[in-house]
Design a protein around this motif. Structure first.
Motif, PDB file in Angstrom:
ATOM      1  N   LEU A 172       0.813  -1.214   0.000  1.00  0.00           N
ATOM      2  CA  LEU A 172       0.000   0.000   0.000  1.00  0.00           C
ATOM      3  C   LEU A 172       0.847   1.266   0.000  1.00  0.00           C
ATOM      4  CD1 LEU A 172      -2.831  -0.999   2.515  1.00  0.00           C
ATOM      5  CD2 LEU A 172      -3.062  -0.668   0.053  1.00  0.00           C
ATOM      6  N   LEU A 173       2.048   1.184   0.562  1.00  0.00           N
ATOM      7  CA  LEU A 173       2.874   2.382   0.728  1.00  0.00           C
ATOM      8  C   LEU A 173       4.019   2.494  -0.275  1.00  0.00           C
ATOM      9  CD1 LEU A 173       3.172   2.568   4.637  1.00  0.00           C
ATOM     10  CD2 LEU A 173       1.593   3.805   3.147  1.00  0.00           C
ATOM     11  N   GLN A 174       4.199   1.506  -1.120  1.00  0.00           N
ATOM     12  CA  GLN A 174       5.388   1.488  -1.964  1.00  0.00           C
ATOM     13  C   GLN A 174       5.475   2.660  -2.932  1.00  0.00           C
ATOM     14  OE1 GLN A 174       5.422  -2.034  -4.417  1.00  0.00           O
ATOM     15  NE2 GLN A 174       3.268  -1.824  -5.006  1.00  0.00           N
ATOM     16  N   ASN A 175       4.351   3.240  -3.318  1.00  0.00           N
ATOM     17  CA  ASN A 175       4.355   4.393  -4.219  1.00  0.00           C
ATOM     18  C   ASN A 175       3.971   5.684  -3.506  1.00  0.00           C
ATOM     19  OD1 ASN A 175       5.035   2.849  -6.556  1.00  0.00           O
ATOM     20  ND2 ASN A 175       2.905   2.138  -6.652  1.00  0.00           N
ATOM     21  N   TRP A 176       3.922   5.645  -2.197  1.00  0.00           N
ATOM     22  CA  TRP A 176       3.545   6.808  -1.400  1.00  0.00           C
ATOM     23  C   TRP A 176       4.809   7.549  -1.021  1.00  0.00           C
ATOM     24  CZ3 TRP A 176      -1.625   7.311   1.004  1.00  0.00           C
ATOM     25  CH2 TRP A 176      -1.754   8.488   1.727  1.00  0.00           C
ATOM     26  N   GLU A 177       5.071   8.645  -1.680  1.00  0.00           N
ATOM     27  CA  GLU A 177       6.307   9.399  -1.450  1.00  0.00           C
ATOM     28  C   GLU A 177       6.420   9.809   0.014  1.00  0.00           C
ATOM     29  OE1 GLU A 177       9.836  11.153  -3.316  1.00  0.00           O
ATOM     30  OE2 GLU A 177       8.401   9.576  -3.811  1.00  0.00           O
ATOM     31  N   GLY A 178       7.535   9.417   0.631  1.00  0.00           N
ATOM     32  CA  GLY A 178       7.764   9.743   2.029  1.00  0.00           C
ATOM     33  C   GLY A 178       7.321   8.688   3.009  1.00  0.00           C
ATOM     34  N   ALA A 179       6.732   7.592   2.539  1.00  0.00           N
ATOM     35  CA  ALA A 179       6.258   6.546   3.449  1.00  0.00           C
ATOM     36  C   ALA A 179       7.427   5.850   4.134  1.00  0.00           C
ATOM     37  CB  ALA A 179       5.417   5.530   2.684  1.00  0.00           C
ATOM     38  N   VAL A 180       7.263   5.549   5.406  1.00  0.00           N
ATOM     39  CA  VAL A 180       8.276   4.829   6.175  1.00  0.00           C
ATOM     40  C   VAL A 180       7.977   3.338   6.118  1.00  0.00           C
ATOM     41  CG1 VAL A 180       9.251   4.441   8.462  1.00  0.00           C
ATOM     42  CG2 VAL A 180       8.733   6.752   7.713  1.00  0.00           C
ATOM     43  N   LEU A 181       8.979   2.544   5.765  1.00  0.00           N
ATOM     44  CA  LEU A 181       8.838   1.097   5.640  1.00  0.00           C
ATOM     45  C   LEU A 181       9.731   0.415   6.670  1.00  0.00           C
ATOM     46  CD1 LEU A 181       9.104   0.872   1.738  1.00  0.00           C
ATOM     47  CD2 LEU A 181       7.033   1.209   3.119  1.00  0.00           C
ATOM     48  N   TRP A 182       9.213  -0.682   7.244  1.00  0.00           N
ATOM     49  CA  TRP A 182       9.952  -1.432   8.257  1.00  0.00           C
ATOM     50  C   TRP A 182      10.171  -2.861   7.771  1.00  0.00           C
ATOM     51  CZ3 TRP A 182      11.359   1.661  12.224  1.00  0.00           C
ATOM     52  CH2 TRP A 182      10.595   2.810  12.455  1.00  0.00           C
ATOM     53  N   ASP A 183      11.170  -3.531   8.335  1.00  0.00           N
ATOM     54  CA  ASP A 183      11.308  -4.945   8.024  1.00  0.00           C
ATOM     55  C   ASP A 183      10.336  -5.741   8.888  1.00  0.00           C
ATOM     56  OD1 ASP A 183      12.441  -5.286  10.555  1.00  0.00           O
ATOM     57  OD2 ASP A 183      14.497  -5.471   9.815  1.00  0.00           O
ATOM     58  N   ASP A 184      10.231  -7.042   8.618  1.00  0.00           N
ATOM     59  CA  ASP A 184       9.223  -7.858   9.295  1.00  0.00           C
ATOM     60  C   ASP A 184       9.444  -7.915  10.800  1.00  0.00           C
ATOM     61  OD1 ASP A 184       8.115  -8.377   6.842  1.00  0.00           O
ATOM     62  OD2 ASP A 184       9.017 -10.371   6.629  1.00  0.00           O
TER      63      ASP A 184
END
Length: 315
Positions: A172-184
């Motif tokens: 859901l966030l992969q194309n959201w500029e500025g989204a923070v992603l975490w590892d599992d």
């Protein structure tokens, strides 16, 4: 220097009991909350300590994460659990740690530093260390009746593993500029930490999820909601069933912004749903400017490890 020689450096595994005590004193929490972090998410190479006379006087943690910037994920760190012992406050120790953290970030080729102050009074404090306001969120207060009007019936409670839920989050966030992603592993810790404080991870088909906790009598706070519009009725039904309340306060990102000119937009919670006819209260959060663009020696992160398995459990 008052109290002996002062040294800034990384923590050791043996520091955990002292740091857990520092956490307990500074955040005025039961020891079990500190132990949960230090037994499941602590990494010495990601913890900076200001020592005075050989003893920890202040600490902060640099949690590894990524942020979508220019259509790709870049390395960042999230500053967590900043704490200074009461007897060592007002000496500039935390400011020194934040400055040192910036150097560490540059050496690790991280592009941003992010922080969410615990209360509004800290906004000006972190601004002195170069942090700028760049994120606003909306909070929607919905009555249970409003959710019930849009909810679908669900049967029983659904459980989904952290890696599955984190996958839908990243999608859901992969194309959201500025989204923070975490590892599992980090996602697992965040959901379990919420549970340790009395919250619940509500899951449904989609998959979709909502991280919920009670924030007062009759009030359920949804701190993160990840769902596509088509699966929202089922998720609302699960929330009503598993977290019954009179009112639901749901955080949502306040629109999109682009990353550029040293500014970033970090939606710590987001989804593709649209909430309707509900009062929204805007809140501010902080992150630093992207001041580490130049190339430096890369210090790759190690995966977060379970100390309970590898180093024993502190009590």
């Amino acid at each position: 220097m008052e109290g002996g020689a002062a040294v800034i450096g990384f923590a050791n595994w043996e520091d955990r009991p002292v740091l857990a005590k520092l956490w307990q004193v500074c955040f005025e929490e039961e020891r079990r909350y500190a132990n949960f972090f230090f037994n499941n998410a602590f990494c010495p190479e990601n913890c900076l300590i200001y020592r005075v006379g050989g003893q920890p006087a202040a600490m902060l943690h640099l949690l590894p994460a990524s942020m979508v910037c220019g259509g790709k994920a870049v390395r960042i760190h999230y500053v967590f659990a900043c704490a200074t012992a009461p007897e060592h406050r007002s000496h500039g120790y935390m400011s020194a740690l934040l400055a040192y953290a910036a150097l560490v970030g540059a050496q690790r080729e991280e592009q941003f530093s992010a922080i969410l102050p615990a209360n509004p009074s800290l906004y000006a404090y972190y601004a002195k260390s170069g942090y700028q306001t760049f994120f606003e969120r909306d909070e929607y207060l919905l009555r249970a009746e409003q959710l019930r009007e849009q909810a679908a019936e669900v049967e029983g409670r659904k459980y989904l593993p952290a890696e599955v839920l984190n996958r839908i989050r990243n999608t859901l966030l992969q194309n959201w500029e500025g989204a923070v992603l975490w590892d599992d592993r980090a996602f697992w810790f965040a959901s379990e930490d919420n549970r340790a404080y009395g919250g619940r991870l509500v899951c449904t088909h989609g998959p979709a999820y909502a991280i919920c906790r009670y924030a007062g009598e009759g009030l359920c706070e949804v701190t993160e909601l990840m769902c596509t519009t088509e699966h929202l009725p089922k998720l609302f039904g699960a929330m009503l069933q598993e977290m019954p309340a009179s009112n639901y306060r749901i955080r949502a990102s306040q629109g999109k912004r682009t990353v550029g000119d040293g500014r970033a937009f970090l939606p710590f919670c987001a989804g593709t749903c649209v909430l309707w006819n509900a009062p929204a209260v805007r809140r501010r959060f902080y992150g630093s400017i992207a001041s580490w663009r130049k190339k430096a020696i890369s210090w790759p992160w190690e995966r977060l490890k379970s100390i309970a398995d590898e180093r024993g459990v502190i009590k």
